[in-house]
Write a protein that holds these residues in place. Sequence first.
Motif, PDB file in Angstrom:
ATOM      1  N   ASN A  20     -28.397  10.588  12.606  1.00 47.27           N
ATOM      2  CA  ASN A  20     -29.523   9.734  12.993  1.00 47.27           C
ATOM      3  C   ASN A  20     -29.074   8.288  13.241  1.00 47.27           C
ATOM      4  N   GLN A  21     -28.170   7.810  12.361  1.00 51.50           N
ATOM      5  CA  GLN A  21     -27.679   6.449  12.524  1.00 51.50           C
ATOM      6  C   GLN A  21     -26.862   6.304  13.806  1.00 51.50           C
ATOM      7  N   ARG A  22     -26.021   7.303  14.101  1.00 49.72           N
ATOM      8  CA  ARG A  22     -25.196   7.235  15.303  1.00 49.72           C
ATOM      9  C   ARG A  22     -26.070   7.300  16.562  1.00 49.72           C
ATOM     10  N   GLU A  23     -27.108   8.115  16.529  1.00 52.30           N
ATOM     11  CA  GLU A  23     -28.003   8.189  17.681  1.00 52.30           C
ATOM     12  C   GLU A  23     -28.768   6.877  17.861  1.00 52.30           C
ATOM     13  N   SER A  24     -29.165   6.270  16.750  1.00 51.19           N
ATOM     14  CA  SER A  24     -29.837   4.968  16.837  1.00 51.19           C
ATOM     15  C   SER A  24     -28.878   3.916  17.375  1.00 51.19           C
ATOM     16  N   LEU A  25     -27.616   3.967  16.905  1.00 52.75           N
ATOM     17  CA  LEU A  25     -26.610   3.035  17.403  1.00 52.75           C
ATOM     18  C   LEU A  25     -26.358   3.262  18.890  1.00 52.75           C
ATOM     19  N   GLN A  26     -26.403   4.518  19.312  1.00 57.23           N
ATOM     20  CA  GLN A  26     -26.202   4.840  20.720  1.00 57.23           C
ATOM     21  C   GLN A  26     -27.310   4.228  21.577  1.00 57.23           C
ATOM     22  N   ARG A  27     -28.535   4.233  21.077  1.00 61.30           N
ATOM     23  CA  ARG A  27     -29.637   3.639  21.816  1.00 61.30           C
ATOM     24  C   ARG A  27     -29.502   2.116  21.892  1.00 61.30           C
ATOM     25  N   ILE A  28     -29.060   1.529  20.778  1.00 61.60           N
ATOM     26  CA  ILE A  28     -28.848   0.078  20.792  1.00 61.60           C
ATOM     27  C   ILE A  28     -27.756  -0.283  21.790  1.00 61.60           C
ATOM     28  N   THR A  29     -26.689   0.522  21.822  1.00 60.70           N
ATOM     29  CA  THR A  29     -25.590   0.261  22.751  1.00 60.70           C
ATOM     30  C   THR A  29     -26.075   0.361  24.193  1.00 60.70           C
ATOM     31  N   ALA A  30     -26.930   1.350  24.460  1.00 65.60           N
ATOM     32  CA  ALA A  30     -27.461   1.490  25.818  1.00 65.60           C
ATOM     33  C   ALA A  30     -28.254   0.248  26.216  1.00 65.60           C
ATOM     34  N   ASP A  31     -29.047  -0.314  25.288  1.00 65.09           N
ATOM     35  CA  ASP A  31     -29.799  -1.529  25.584  1.00 65.09           C
ATOM     36  C   ASP A  31     -28.856  -2.705  25.821  1.00 65.09           C
ATOM     37  N   ARG A  32     -27.775  -2.782  25.055  1.00 70.47           N
ATOM     38  CA  ARG A  32     -26.817  -3.876  25.213  1.00 70.47           C
ATOM     39  C   ARG A  32     -26.070  -3.765  26.531  1.00 70.47           C
ATOM     40  N   VAL A  33     -25.828  -2.523  26.966  1.00 69.96           N
ATOM     41  CA  VAL A  33     -25.181  -2.349  28.268  1.00 69.96           C
ATOM     42  C   VAL A  33     -26.099  -2.855  29.382  1.00 69.96           C
ATOM     43  N   LYS A  34     -27.373  -2.591  29.253  1.00 66.15           N
ATOM     44  CA  LYS A  34     -28.319  -3.045  30.267  1.00 66.15           C
ATOM     45  C   LYS A  34     -28.386  -4.569  30.332  1.00 66.15           C
ATOM     46  N   THR A  35     -28.266  -5.219  29.165  1.00 63.16           N
ATOM     47  CA  THR A  35     -28.335  -6.678  29.138  1.00 63.16           C
ATOM     48  C   THR A  35     -26.991  -7.329  29.391  1.00 63.16           C
ATOM     49  N   GLY A  36     -25.950  -6.539  29.545  1.00 61.57           N
ATOM     50  CA  GLY A  36     -24.623  -7.074  29.841  1.00 61.57           C
ATOM     51  C   GLY A  36     -23.822  -7.488  28.626  1.00 61.57           C
ATOM     52  N   LEU A  37     -24.305  -7.188  27.424  1.00 60.26           N
ATOM     53  CA  LEU A  37     -23.560  -7.534  26.212  1.00 60.26           C
ATOM     54  C   LEU A  37     -22.432  -6.557  25.922  1.00 60.26           C
ATOM     55  N   ASP A  38     -22.589  -5.304  26.373  1.00 57.40           N
ATOM     56  CA  ASP A  38     -21.561  -4.274  26.182  1.00 57.40           C
ATOM     57  C   ASP A  38     -21.235  -3.663  27.529  1.00 57.40           C
ATOM     58  N   THR A  39     -20.131  -2.916  27.536  1.00 52.48           N
ATOM     59  CA  THR A  39     -19.694  -2.227  28.743  1.00 52.48           C
ATOM     60  C   THR A  39     -19.780  -0.723  28.540  1.00 52.48           C
ATOM     61  N   GLN A  40     -19.356   0.014  29.582  1.00 51.47           N
ATOM     62  CA  GLN A  40     -19.337   1.467  29.466  1.00 51.47           C
ATOM     63  C   GLN A  40     -18.348   1.933  28.398  1.00 51.47           C
ATOM     64  N   ILE A  41     -17.372   1.105  28.063  1.00 55.07           N
ATOM     65  CA  ILE A  41     -16.413   1.463  27.006  1.00 55.07           C
ATOM     66  C   ILE A  41     -17.152   1.633  25.679  1.00 55.07           C
ATOM     67  N   GLU A  42     -17.983   0.664  25.325  1.00 58.13           N
ATOM     68  CA  GLU A  42     -18.745   0.752  24.071  1.00 58.13           C
ATOM     69  C   GLU A  42     -19.733   1.916  24.130  1.00 58.13           C
ATOM     70  N   ARG A  43     -20.322   2.147  25.338  1.00 65.27           N
ATOM     71  CA  ARG A  43     -21.256   3.277  25.438  1.00 65.27           C
ATOM     72  C   ARG A  43     -20.534   4.594  25.193  1.00 65.27           C
ATOM     73  N   ASN A  44     -19.351   4.778  25.782  1.00 67.83           N
ATOM     74  CA  ASN A  44     -18.588   6.022  25.577  1.00 67.83           C
ATOM     75  C   ASN A  44     -18.158   6.166  24.123  1.00 67.83           C
ATOM     76  N   GLN A  45     -17.768   5.046  23.510  1.00 67.45           N
ATOM     77  CA  GLN A  45     -17.388   5.103  22.082  1.00 67.45           C
ATOM     78  C   GLN A  45     -18.584   5.524  21.231  1.00 67.45           C
ATOM     79  N   SER A  46     -19.748   4.999  21.549  1.00 65.17           N
ATOM     80  CA  SER A  46     -20.946   5.354  20.795  1.00 65.17           C
ATOM     81  C   SER A  46     -21.295   6.826  20.980  1.00 65.17           C
ATOM     82  N   GLN A  47     -21.185   7.315  22.203  1.00 67.85           N
ATOM     83  CA  GLN A  47     -21.463   8.729  22.464  1.00 67.85           C
ATOM     84  C   GLN A  47     -20.465   9.628  21.732  1.00 67.85           C
TER      85      GLN A  47
END
Length: 398
Positions: A106-133
């Motif tokens: 549950n925590q990892r899935e929540s973190l994955q959603r936060i990462t997706a929001d950060r990617v949209k705002t430009g705070l993270d890249t696809q690298i962080e999204r793939n790591q989260s997934q």
Amino acid sequence: SKGAPLLPTVTADASFTRNLFPETTIYPPPYGGSWYNEKKAFLNLGYELDLWGKNHAALAQAVSQQKAAEAAAQETRLVLASSIASTYNQLATEYALHDIAQRTVNQRESLQRITADRVKTGLDTQIERNQSQGSSAEARAQLVQSEGQITLTRQQLGVLIGKGPDRGLQIAAPRMATLITPELPAQLPLNLLGRRPDIVAARWQVEAATRDIDVAKARFYPDINLSAMIGFDSLLNSNPFTASSKSIAFGPAISLPIFEGGALRANLKGSYASYDMAVASYNQTLNEAYGDVARQITGIRSIDRQLPIRREALASSQRAYDLARERYRIGLTSQLVVLNAETALLGQQQALINLEASKRNQQIGLFKALGGGFDAQQAGLAIVTTAAPSSPAATKAR
């Protein structure tokens, strides 16, 4: 029956024999050279006077061996009960670890959603999204592995209770929070060790060996047997059951060993050796029991000192993880910091659960080490004795 040698014996014999008596021996004419029908019917009585207590000692030896076997069976039941309790505790532990694995997913899935929001705002890249997934998929894989281990433990528990592996799948899921773990009393009297069935069994083996010595000693003395016979024996009459055909015999018989090539003395020495071995086994069982109890108590005391420290460390790890997750959400830290904080938190949660499970296993071991619920008096296996056996006593007896 073990007590049969102490009782008289009664047998009945009946026979019909067609005889041809020779003319050239003790049978004079008309008996010699003629055929006759011999008819016999006898009642035989025998009784051994156990003046030296050999049969009584043999009976006591057999009873002691039976008691030892019964106590050994109780030890097997205790081991099985302890194994079932330990496996049940293991199942409860695995369910607690499974809950942690589910919270991790549950925590990892929540973190994955936060990462997706950060990617949209430009705070993270696809690298962080793939790591989260990837971390989320790893958590789900560990959850599936935990479920498989729970199934295996359930099947093992079903086998232990003798109902087959499928029966274990029907057991309600145990929860560690509902398992009572009472604290140790300030003092544990060592006389509780007398309730251990393995010690009782070893003590009965010593008793059996002592009686075997008595039997071996009694064999040096003469045996006196009383015998009697009454019945009918007839060659001439068609009906043997007449007063003239009546036959009666009775008298004592004495058997005294004179020369037996040292067999009796060797047998006595063997009985002494068996006694020494039984005493040594009893002492070893007793010493191992002391050590077993000491190990369990030491382990429980050690865990009691560790638990407050582990709970404090868990609380600190929880605060650190919550702070890192919030900072990551608002863009003040990286995903790696959150994952590191989560890893530390998971390690503390698992360590605390394993420590509590270990304490419960130690308590189960202590329960077993003190004999469990076995009661020699209630089971009819108590030995009334004034002192425990020792090998010097055996040497002195010689």
